[in-house]
Design a protein around this motif. Sequence first.
Motif, PDB file in Angstrom:
ATOM      1  N   GLN A  83      -7.610 -77.300 -44.383  1.00 52.71           N
ATOM      2  CA  GLN A  83      -8.915 -77.998 -43.868  1.00 52.71           C
ATOM      3  C   GLN A  83      -9.430 -79.095 -44.819  1.00 52.71           C
ATOM      4  O   GLN A  83     -10.530 -80.483 -43.999  1.00 52.71           O
ATOM      5  N   VAL A  84      -8.561 -79.346 -45.497  1.00 50.02           N
ATOM      6  CA  VAL A  84      -9.080 -80.616 -46.188  1.00 50.02           C
ATOM      7  C   VAL A  84      -7.630 -81.383 -46.022  1.00 50.02           C
ATOM      8  O   VAL A  84      -6.970 -80.546 -47.241  1.00 50.02           O
ATOM      9  N   MET A  85      -7.691 -82.349 -46.414  1.00 50.99           N
ATOM     10  CA  MET A  85      -7.089 -83.611 -47.414  1.00 50.99           C
ATOM     11  C   MET A  85      -6.937 -83.955 -48.124  1.00 50.99           C
ATOM     12  O   MET A  85      -8.249 -85.288 -47.682  1.00 50.99           O
ATOM     13  N   ILE A  86      -6.413 -84.331 -49.394  1.00 54.95           N
ATOM     14  CA  ILE A  86      -6.503 -85.726 -50.709  1.00 54.95           C
ATOM     15  C   ILE A  86      -5.443 -86.294 -50.342  1.00 54.95           C
ATOM     16  O   ILE A  86      -4.690 -85.809 -50.959  1.00 54.95           O
ATOM     17  N   ALA A  87      -6.072 -88.041 -50.917  1.00 50.88           N
ATOM     18  CA  ALA A  87      -5.119 -89.020 -50.107  1.00 50.88           C
ATOM     19  C   ALA A  87      -5.797 -89.381 -51.949  1.00 50.88           C
ATOM     20  O   ALA A  87      -6.476 -90.097 -52.224  1.00 50.88           O
ATOM     21  N   LEU A  88      -4.605 -89.504 -52.970  1.00 52.80           N
ATOM     22  CA  LEU A  88      -4.803 -89.821 -54.236  1.00 52.80           C
ATOM     23  C   LEU A  88      -3.779 -90.787 -54.652  1.00 52.80           C
ATOM     24  O   LEU A  88      -2.971 -90.405 -54.785  1.00 52.80           O
ATOM     25  N   GLY A  89      -3.800 -92.227 -54.685  1.00 53.63           N
ATOM     26  CA  GLY A  89      -3.340 -92.933 -55.200  1.00 53.63           C
ATOM     27  C   GLY A  89      -3.519 -94.638 -54.614  1.00 53.63           C
ATOM     28  O   GLY A  89      -5.073 -94.294 -53.872  1.00 53.63           O
ATOM     29  N   GLY A  97      -2.298 -97.664 -51.390  1.00 54.46           N
ATOM     30  CA  GLY A  97      -2.180 -97.876 -50.372  1.00 54.46           C
ATOM     31  C   GLY A  97      -1.120 -96.703 -49.729  1.00 54.46           C
ATOM     32  O   GLY A  97      -1.479 -96.102 -48.629  1.00 54.46           O
ATOM     33  N   SER A  98       0.268 -96.928 -50.537  1.00 53.75           N
ATOM     34  CA  SER A  98       1.232 -95.633 -49.651  1.00 53.75           C
ATOM     35  C   SER A  98       0.511 -94.321 -49.708  1.00 53.75           C
ATOM     36  O   SER A  98       0.530 -93.930 -48.329  1.00 53.75           O
ATOM     37  N   ALA A  99       0.105 -93.882 -50.845  1.00 53.55           N
ATOM     38  CA  ALA A  99      -0.719 -92.662 -50.397  1.00 53.55           C
ATOM     39  C   ALA A  99      -0.986 -92.291 -49.431  1.00 53.55           C
ATOM     40  O   ALA A  99      -1.595 -91.329 -48.719  1.00 53.55           O
ATOM     41  N   ILE A 100      -2.800 -93.124 -49.440  1.00 52.83           N
ATOM     42  CA  ILE A 100      -3.325 -93.389 -48.674  1.00 52.83           C
ATOM     43  C   ILE A 100      -2.789 -93.318 -46.794  1.00 52.83           C
ATOM     44  O   ILE A 100      -3.129 -92.502 -46.244  1.00 52.83           O
ATOM     45  N   ASP A 101      -2.524 -94.275 -46.832  1.00 52.69           N
ATOM     46  CA  ASP A 101      -1.418 -94.745 -45.804  1.00 52.69           C
ATOM     47  C   ASP A 101      -0.777 -93.277 -44.736  1.00 52.69           C
ATOM     48  O   ASP A 101      -0.728 -93.409 -43.606  1.00 52.69           O
ATOM     49  N   THR A 102      -0.017 -92.765 -45.934  1.00 52.77           N
ATOM     50  CA  THR A 102       1.136 -91.736 -45.745  1.00 52.77           C
ATOM     51  C   THR A 102       0.213 -90.289 -45.093  1.00 52.77           C
ATOM     52  O   THR A 102       0.219 -90.049 -44.148  1.00 52.77           O
ATOM     53  N   ALA A 103      -0.715 -90.247 -46.017  1.00 57.47           N
ATOM     54  CA  ALA A 103      -2.077 -89.337 -45.168  1.00 57.47           C
ATOM     55  C   ALA A 103      -2.340 -89.597 -44.081  1.00 57.47           C
ATOM     56  O   ALA A 103      -3.020 -88.748 -43.235  1.00 57.47           O
ATOM     57  N   LYS A 104      -2.832 -90.803 -44.198  1.00 62.70           N
ATOM     58  CA  LYS A 104      -3.514 -91.476 -42.642  1.00 62.70           C
ATOM     59  C   LYS A 104      -2.389 -90.888 -41.452  1.00 62.70           C
ATOM     60  O   LYS A 104      -3.313 -90.967 -40.251  1.00 62.70           O
ATOM     61  N   GLY A 105      -1.215 -91.133 -41.693  1.00 64.06           N
ATOM     62  CA  GLY A 105       0.175 -91.351 -40.579  1.00 64.06           C
ATOM     63  C   GLY A 105       0.239 -89.153 -40.469  1.00 64.06           C
ATOM     64  O   GLY A 105       0.045 -88.930 -39.273  1.00 64.06           O
ATOM     65  N   VAL A 106      -0.338 -88.972 -41.568  1.00 68.00           N
ATOM     66  CA  VAL A 106      -0.379 -87.447 -41.289  1.00 68.00           C
ATOM     67  C   VAL A 106      -0.967 -86.917 -40.611  1.00 68.00           C
ATOM     68  O   VAL A 106      -1.089 -86.107 -39.139  1.00 68.00           O
ATOM     69  N   LEU A 107      -2.283 -87.518 -40.678  1.00 64.45           N
ATOM     70  CA  LEU A 107      -3.502 -87.456 -40.186  1.00 64.45           C
ATOM     71  C   LEU A 107      -3.230 -87.340 -38.552  1.00 64.45           C
ATOM     72  O   LEU A 107      -3.682 -86.826 -36.977  1.00 64.45           O
TER      73      LEU A 107
END
Length: 373
Positions: free
Chosen positions: A83-89, A91-101
């Motif tokens: 239900q929740v995704m947290i990107a910790l890191g 820009g690479s971690a946040i961009d990876t999570a955004k790509g997944v979303l």
Amino acid sequence: MHTIFLKTKIYSGIGSLQVLSAYRNQKIFLVCDEFLLGSGGVRQLLEAVDNSCEVRIFHKVVPDPPMDTVAKALVEFQRFAPQVMIALGGGSAIDTAKGVLYFSKQMPGGSDVRLIAVPTTSGTGSEVTSVSVLTDEESHAKHMIVDDSILPDEAILDARLVLSVPPRITANTGVDVLTHALEAYVGLRADPFSDAMAEKAVEFVYSSLLTCYSNGSDLEARTRMHEASTFAGIAFNKAGLGLSHALAHSLGGVFHSYIPHGLANALVLKEVILFNGKAPAVCARYADLARRTGISVGTKSDQDAVWDLIRYVEDLKFQMKMPGTIRDCGISRKEYDHSLATLTLNTLKDWSLSLNPTKAAAEDVVKILNSIY
């Protein structure tokens, strides 16, 4: 008419990680890299998460995230169904999570997941942008996903997470913040709202970046730089980027093992200011920003104020011992020349270039690329 869309709820301050304790009985998908898993960053975050939550960790994030990494994360994400995704890191971690979303939303049934960004570097501003930059390893090109649906729902700015960032990374990410703000200020979509954010970002960089570089444990300076990164992210998410980032994406796509993203911006920033500043209206904008932030003082002409800005950028790089040329990064002239055609083509195709205030042709790109070797 100005259209402003601010979706992300921002928590800023020491101890702001504790807002995660509000989530109960949730399945949480945590995206990070190996370093944060082993260095204590993940532990620090998990201490704030309520014990009723089930956490699955994807820790295979790498710099300049390739599509393959996003695909692997997406498989684990779908199996876990959080239900929740947290990107910790960074820009690479946040961009990876955004790509997944983003890609999960393209699939049957979509994905209604809350995205929380927790930056551990003060640089990309990705925690407040609708952009994800992913790398095609075959073409060495960076591709931008731009979609409001991938804007994080929450961003947590806890400067304790950046206290251990080493000087070299502090320098690279700090110049990235400065570049974001400068490009947003002269970008084609700039307006009074983005201007305000860009100005404050530059003001905080001017007052705090060198302190963070020389004394990383200064919590007040770290907090200002963490907020500057977010201010700049809000600014460029509205106003756009430009030639600096188009060049930096291209350099990073080809030479990612030599040139981190922030350093790529540092290498080209002076030349881009000179190129854009040939247009009187753009020169006036750079000059205005330099005056408003204290970089230029007195009653100097626009051209002289812009030179004050350039001198500040170059002095900042010198004081932080950043490489000044491509050669300094360990890349041979032969290897660089061999890549010039690819670098030029990828720069011209980069989405960032579309909002640059001065039109750049192939010969302009080649001239800049040659000048920085």
